[in-house]
Design a protein around this motif. Sequence first.
Motif, short mmCIF file in Angstrom:
data_model
loop_
_atom_site.label_atom_id
_atom_site.label_comp_id
_atom_site.label_asym_id
_atom_site.label_seq_id
_atom_site.Cartn_x
_atom_site.Cartn_y
_atom_site.Cartn_z
N UNK A 1 77.99 75.94 -11.03
CA UNK A 1 78.47 76.53 -12.29
C UNK A 1 78.47 78.05 -12.16
N UNK A 2 79.65 78.66 -12.11
CA UNK A 2 79.67 80.12 -11.99
C UNK A 2 79.31 80.83 -13.29
N UNK A 3 78.67 81.99 -13.13
CA UNK A 3 78.53 82.96 -14.23
C UNK A 3 79.87 83.70 -14.21
N UNK A 4 80.78 83.33 -15.10
CA UNK A 4 82.18 83.76 -14.95
C UNK A 4 82.37 85.25 -15.23
N UNK A 5 83.44 85.79 -14.65
CA UNK A 5 83.80 87.20 -14.89
C UNK A 5 84.15 87.39 -16.36
N UNK B 1 76.60 88.02 -17.28
CA UNK B 1 76.39 87.35 -15.99
C UNK B 1 74.92 86.94 -15.82
N UNK B 2 74.04 87.87 -16.18
CA UNK B 2 72.60 87.59 -16.05
C UNK B 2 72.19 86.48 -17.02
N UNK B 3 72.70 86.56 -18.23
CA UNK B 3 72.37 85.53 -19.23
C UNK B 3 72.86 84.16 -18.76
N UNK B 4 74.04 84.12 -18.14
CA UNK B 4 74.57 82.85 -17.64
C UNK B 4 73.68 82.29 -16.53
N UNK B 5 73.21 83.19 -15.64
CA UNK B 5 72.35 82.73 -14.53
C UNK B 5 71.02 82.20 -15.05
N UNK B 6 70.64 82.60 -16.26
CA UNK B 6 69.40 82.10 -16.87
C UNK B 6 69.65 80.88 -17.76
N UNK B 7 70.90 80.46 -17.84
CA UNK B 7 71.24 79.32 -18.73
C UNK B 7 71.97 78.21 -17.98
N UNK B 8 71.73 78.12 -16.66
CA UNK B 8 72.30 77.00 -15.92
C UNK B 8 73.22 77.38 -14.78
N UNK C 1 74.75 79.04 -11.27
CA UNK C 1 74.18 79.26 -9.93
C UNK C 1 75.20 79.83 -8.95
N UNK C 2 76.29 80.39 -9.48
CA UNK C 2 77.34 80.94 -8.62
C UNK C 2 77.85 82.23 -9.25
N UNK C 3 78.18 83.23 -8.40
CA UNK C 3 78.88 84.43 -8.89
C UNK C 3 80.09 84.63 -7.99
N UNK C 4 81.18 85.07 -8.60
CA UNK C 4 82.43 85.21 -7.83
C UNK C 4 82.91 86.67 -7.83
N UNK C 5 82.32 87.51 -6.96
CA UNK C 5 82.75 88.90 -6.93
C UNK C 5 84.16 89.04 -6.34
N UNK C 6 84.88 90.03 -6.85
CA UNK C 6 86.22 90.27 -6.35
C UNK C 6 86.11 91.06 -5.04
#
Length: 375
Positions: free
Chosen positions: A290-294, A304-311, A313-318
Amino acid sequence: MKERKHTTATDHDTASEARRSFDDALNTAWRRPGELGPDDVRVLLACSVADEECRKRLFAAADEVRRRYVGDEVHLRGIIEFSNHCVRNCHYCGLRAQNRSLPRYRMTEDQIVAVAEAATHLGYIGTIVLQSGEDPAYDGPTLAGVIRKIKKRTGLAVTVSVGDRPREDYALWREAGADRYLLKHETADAELFRRLRPGTTLDGRLRCLRDLRDLGYQVGSGNMVGLPGQTLSTLVDDLLLLRDLDVEMAGIGPFIPHPETPLASAPAGSVDLTLCVLAVARLVLPWAHLPATTALATADHDGRRRALLSGANVVMPNVGPTEYRHLYQIYPGKAAIDEDAMTYVKHVVEMIDSLGRTVGKGAGHSRKPAFTPRS
Ligand code: 5AD
Ligand code: SF4
């Protein structure tokens, strides 16, 4: 006075009943996530949207389920937005063909491969995501050539995300070595889909998703939160559809209005609601990436940080060239638009470190037990 007391007692009963159902649903998510039914999903979402205490408990549960199933690693997928041309006219998206105020660009095949190669030198990046609008200029064999070269020269996992295409194209790209495909279902409401994506249907999109599954891709889908006309029931359907599709990945982000679209004056999707949908997605799809979406990072500087703390586990840097970033204008105000790839990745890694998590090593393929990758 008597009557008032009676009303209060009833309200109290209703509230504690809702709380009990929430507790039951959270318990089921905890012990037997596969058994979460539509009513559980609805109650988890409705209670956490309405009540801050429930929301905190939902986020904590999603964080723990994330840790238990997919661990503390956060995988970085490097996105290359290689063309902002699009033949479609989605009412929500700034890349729509009828947005004539947007200068358009296409990267050459050599440019795309060179950017992918450069991404390997950044470290941390295990996957390249090739993303564009629906642009027929890159036909099946052309993209297959790009994928083949990237696989050969970098060994990275490759995700393709170029929209609805005939099955033959998907097959060509899979043969060329593509590992994953990202095709969001956008909304599980067929009528809303038809209205917001003229000339396309939810059925058509689901057919594409089935083809991708048949061909052995790791399949990613997902939806927007806060689209005008969407209800809580739609979001429950979104979550149940993601589970039916048994996706390996689900991207969930808030709708952000773009000034050059028919939805320019519609309200933006709520960040809190998006985080609730994301957290319930973690409970419904414990193994998924589940990405922390842009879009979340754009709607809230701490998104992004809040998403990583709510389930998540992925980040998609450009990792694409900065000169094209502001032209890939799906929605305005995109996060980190001016950061070069190196700086972008550095900031993401610092944030992951600050959470006590680690950057995922290798390709970060799906760990879902039922999934057996075909080479
Ligand atoms: N707000 C948020 N997300 C959007 N997308 C498109 N337009 C918007 C918008 N205005 C998302 C869709 C699509 C991806 C390219 O970007 O989910 O799949
Ligand atoms: Fe094109 Fe995708 Fe934007 Fe629709 S959402 S206009 S298909 S880029």
